[in-house]
Write a protein that holds these residues in place. Structure first.
Motif, PDB file in Angstrom:
ATOM      1  N   THR A  36       0.879  -1.162  -0.038  1.00 38.73           N
ATOM      2  CA  THR A  36      -0.018  -0.129  -0.001  1.00 38.73           C
ATOM      3  C   THR A  36       0.890   1.268  -0.151  1.00 38.73           C
ATOM      4  OG1 THR A  36      -0.117  -0.004   2.438  1.00 38.73           O
ATOM      5  CG2 THR A  36      -1.861  -1.013   1.112  1.00 38.73           C
ATOM      6  N   HIS A  37       1.908   1.298   0.651  1.00 34.95           N
ATOM      7  CA  HIS A  37       2.851   2.555   0.771  1.00 34.95           C
ATOM      8  C   HIS A  37       4.212   2.006   1.140  1.00 34.95           C
ATOM      9  CE1 HIS A  37       1.246   2.569   4.714  1.00 34.95           C
ATOM     10  NE2 HIS A  37       2.125   3.139   5.165  1.00 34.95           N
ATOM     11  N   GLY A  38       5.052   3.053   1.271  1.00 40.94           N
ATOM     12  CA  GLY A  38       6.630   2.861   1.546  1.00 40.94           C
ATOM     13  C   GLY A  38       6.844   2.732   2.736  1.00 40.94           C
ATOM     14  N   HIS A  39       6.130   2.913   3.932  1.00 42.79           N
ATOM     15  CA  HIS A  39       6.947   2.893   5.461  1.00 42.79           C
ATOM     16  C   HIS A  39       7.254   1.538   5.304  1.00 42.79           C
ATOM     17  CE1 HIS A  39       4.295   6.827   6.594  1.00 42.79           C
ATOM     18  NE2 HIS A  39       5.866   7.000   6.629  1.00 42.79           N
ATOM     19  N   SER A  40       8.251   1.420   6.532  1.00 42.27           N
ATOM     20  CA  SER A  40       8.878   0.083   6.661  1.00 42.27           C
ATOM     21  C   SER A  40       8.264  -0.870   7.145  1.00 42.27           C
ATOM     22  CB  SER A  40      10.150   0.375   7.270  1.00 42.27           C
ATOM     23  OG  SER A  40       9.955   0.983   8.648  1.00 42.27           O
ATOM     24  N   ASP A  41       6.881  -0.574   7.854  1.00 45.56           N
ATOM     25  CA  ASP A  41       6.193  -1.798   8.428  1.00 45.56           C
ATOM     26  C   ASP A  41       5.115  -2.027   7.445  1.00 45.56           C
ATOM     27  OD1 ASP A  41       5.100   0.910   8.613  1.00 45.56           O
ATOM     28  OD2 ASP A  41       3.635   0.307  10.065  1.00 45.56           O
ATOM     29  N   HIS A  42       5.132  -1.621   6.178  1.00 47.77           N
ATOM     30  CA  HIS A  42       4.031  -2.103   5.253  1.00 47.77           C
ATOM     31  C   HIS A  42       5.131  -2.604   4.059  1.00 47.77           C
ATOM     32  CE1 HIS A  42       0.398  -0.245   7.031  1.00 47.77           C
ATOM     33  NE2 HIS A  42       1.436   0.196   7.480  1.00 47.77           N
ATOM     34  N   ALA A  43       6.133  -1.859   3.656  1.00 45.40           N
ATOM     35  CA  ALA A  43       6.799  -2.358   2.547  1.00 45.40           C
ATOM     36  C   ALA A  43       8.086  -2.806   2.937  1.00 45.40           C
ATOM     37  CB  ALA A  43       7.324  -0.942   1.698  1.00 45.40           C
ATOM     38  N   GLY A  94      -4.127   9.100   0.458  1.00 49.14           N
ATOM     39  CA  GLY A  94      -3.809  10.512   0.995  1.00 49.14           C
ATOM     40  C   GLY A  94      -2.727  10.274   2.345  1.00 49.14           C
ATOM     41  N   HIS A  95      -1.954   9.513   2.604  1.00 44.74           N
ATOM     42  CA  HIS A  95      -1.237   9.202   3.769  1.00 44.74           C
ATOM     43  C   HIS A  95       0.320   9.798   3.375  1.00 44.74           C
ATOM     44  CE1 HIS A  95       0.531   7.087   7.180  1.00 44.74           C
ATOM     45  NE2 HIS A  95       1.220   6.083   6.203  1.00 44.74           N
ATOM     46  N   VAL A  96       1.011   9.087   2.354  1.00 45.04           N
ATOM     47  CA  VAL A  96       2.302   9.657   2.258  1.00 45.04           C
ATOM     48  C   VAL A  96       2.326   9.572   0.427  1.00 45.04           C
ATOM     49  CG1 VAL A  96       3.535   8.955   3.987  1.00 45.04           C
ATOM     50  CG2 VAL A  96       3.611   7.397   2.203  1.00 45.04           C
ATOM     51  N   GLY A 115      -4.941   0.331   4.057  1.00 40.86           N
ATOM     52  CA  GLY A 115      -3.521   0.501   4.452  1.00 40.86           C
ATOM     53  C   GLY A 115      -3.601   1.630   5.503  1.00 40.86           C
ATOM     54  N   ASP A 116      -2.658   2.496   5.630  1.00 41.69           N
ATOM     55  CA  ASP A 116      -2.833   3.672   6.597  1.00 41.69           C
ATOM     56  C   ASP A 116      -3.218   4.771   5.688  1.00 41.69           C
ATOM     57  OD1 ASP A 116      -1.358   2.465   8.562  1.00 41.69           O
ATOM     58  OD2 ASP A 116       0.504   3.249   7.966  1.00 41.69           O
ATOM     59  N   TYR A 117      -4.372   5.582   6.080  1.00 43.15           N
ATOM     60  CA  TYR A 117      -4.843   6.936   5.427  1.00 43.15           C
ATOM     61  C   TYR A 117      -5.120   7.972   6.378  1.00 43.15           C
ATOM     62  CZ  TYR A 117      -9.226   5.171   7.328  1.00 43.15           C
ATOM     63  OH  TYR A 117     -10.346   4.586   8.240  1.00 43.15           O
ATOM     64  N   GLU A 333       7.026   2.369  12.384  1.00 43.53           N
ATOM     65  CA  GLU A 333       7.670   3.588  11.975  1.00 43.53           C
ATOM     66  C   GLU A 333       7.114   5.006  12.308  1.00 43.53           C
ATOM     67  OE1 GLU A 333       9.854   3.216   8.386  1.00 43.53           O
ATOM     68  OE2 GLU A 333       9.503   5.460   8.052  1.00 43.53           O
ATOM     69  N   GLU A 334       6.272   5.305  11.373  1.00 46.89           N
ATOM     70  CA  GLU A 334       5.593   6.603  11.072  1.00 46.89           C
ATOM     71  C   GLU A 334       4.658   6.671  12.462  1.00 46.89           C
ATOM     72  OE1 GLU A 334       2.509   4.010   9.115  1.00 46.89           O
ATOM     73  OE2 GLU A 334       4.681   4.006   9.495  1.00 46.89           O
ATOM     74  N   ASP A 335       4.899   7.959  13.126  1.00 47.84           N
ATOM     75  CA  ASP A 335       3.809   8.111  13.974  1.00 47.84           C
ATOM     76  C   ASP A 335       4.134   7.196  15.325  1.00 47.84           C
ATOM     77  OD1 ASP A 335       2.632  10.433  14.056  1.00 47.84           O
ATOM     78  OD2 ASP A 335       0.868   9.811  12.556  1.00 47.84           O
TER      79      ASP A 335
HETATM   80 ZN   LIG Z   1       2.330   4.353   6.913  1.00 49.69          ZN
END
Ligand SMILES: [Zn+2]
Ligand SMILES: [Zn+2]
Length: 361
Positions: A36-43, A94-96, A115-117, A333-335
């Motif tokens: 869904t996106h590039g943050h390390s907990d997802h990617a 709308g997350h990153v 994902g995260d949003y 990671e994020e937040d």
């Molecule tokens: Zn994220």
């Protein structure tokens, strides 16, 4: 009656779509993944085939190296592709930059994995689009009524006001390197701050990627290799951990700011050592989580990670079937909470500081 369970199941790697033969944001290496996106907990690196937006694939290559997977498949927002027995379409989250929700359609049944949003306007990425579906898989990072994020522009306004008030002090902003850092920079530019902004070396590649992808960030300069006098009155963006280590000591009497949704909680801001807490989150707050669930018109909601119980309870009160998935491993990671001690690190349950330490606004 069809349900999300016909399309999605949970295994050791996370969410698995059996009729499609792929995982979404798997936490360990799998044959086929949609990210869904590039943050390390997802990617995470090591998958066979990875399908994602072009931006997310590029971010994975920047963070994990060009060989992060066997082969890549770039999908544009709104483009529908057949995968196994299902149709897959990505929509902005709308997350990153590059973040996507995944719509899976199987025999007319529609599941969206968000994902995260977030719903708040963000000049650095495409805006979230609610997608009508039968089952909605949502995060719950800030799913407690105490979490109502103020407009981010107002928080950046506080930062710039402090800079004007203390022109001899450097202002050091801890912000996660993917998304949050670029958003703070872009918001400062929108507010008229056109002086060079100094960045920590860890942000360099991602900031350059954002610019190359069409997100203007204005003049950025390295924060290192300068004398102390030259650092007075500068706005400096760095990863959260850098505000606490030796790197930060080069700055003259710095004002330490921290940009995170957790800054809503005074105890967290204190733990982070943030003199100037900035409540800026790339996750939906309580109101936006609830509104989004209603917007999707989903009859069934799965809650992946965060403060799941409150959201599941709210769904029940609103006649929506819901279940918590308790997915461990997201939200790292994020937040994440910017604290040094493990007792105050991310992915918490509704702990005392979050649930009771702060009056609702
Ligand atoms: Zn994220
Ligand atoms: Zn996450």
């Amino acid at each position: 009656m069809r349900s999300a369970e016909d399309v999605l199941s949970l295994d050791a790697a996370g969410l698995y779509c059996k009729p499609g033969g792929f995982h979404v944001d798997p936490m360990r290496p799998v044959a086929r993944a949609i990210v869904t996106h590039g943050h390390s907990d997802h990617a995470r690196p090591g998958h066979g085939v990875v399908a994602a937006t072009e931006e997310t694939l590029a971010i994975m290559a920047i963070r994990c190296g060009e060989g992060f997977c066997g082969s890549r498949r770039a999908l544009a927002y709104g483009e529908t592709v057949r995968v196994g027995e299902v149709d897959v379409t990505l929509f902005p989250a709308g997350h990153v930059l590059g973040s996507a929700q995944v719509l899976i359609e199987w025999r007319g049944f529609r599941v969206v994995i968000s994902g995260d949003y977030k719903r708040e306007r963000d000049p650095t990425c495409a805006a979230f689009e609610p997608v009508r579906c039968d089952a909605f898989v949502t995060e719950a990072t800030f799913a407690l009524p105490v979490f109502r994020h103020p407009p981010a522009a107002g928080e950046v306004g506080k930062l710039l006001a402090s800079l004007a008030l203390f022109p001899e002090r450097a202002h050091l902003v801890g912000a996660y390197s993917l998304g949050k850092a670029q958003r703070v920079i872009a918001l400062a530019r929108e507010a008229g701050h056109d002086a060079p902004i100094l960045i920590h070396g860890a942000l360099d590649k991602l900031c350059r990627f954002y610019e190359a992808a069409g997100v203007p960030l204005g003049p950025l300069e390295p924060a290192t290799g300068r004398n102390k006098a030259d650092l007075a009155g500068k706005l400096v963006i760095c990863p959260p951990s850098a505000t606490r280590d030796a790197w930060a000591r080069r700055f003259p009497d710095p004002v330490t700011a921290f940009a995170s949704g957790w800054m809503r909680i005074r105890a967290r801001a204190r733990q982070a050592g943030a003199e100037l807490p900035l409540v800026i989150s790339d996750h939906a707050d309580w109101d936006d989580l609830c509104e989004t669930i209603l917007d999707t018109e989903a009859e069934e909601v799965w809650v992946t990670h965060g403060q799941e119980e409150a959201l599941v309870h709210w769904c029940g009160e609103n006649g929506i079937r819901a279940r918590p998935l308790h997915l461990i491993g997201y939200g790292e990671e994020e937040d994440a909470a910017p604290a040094a001690d493990p007792a105050a690190s991310p992915a918490p349950g509704p702990d005392a500081s979050a649930a009771g330490g702060e009056p609702a606004p």
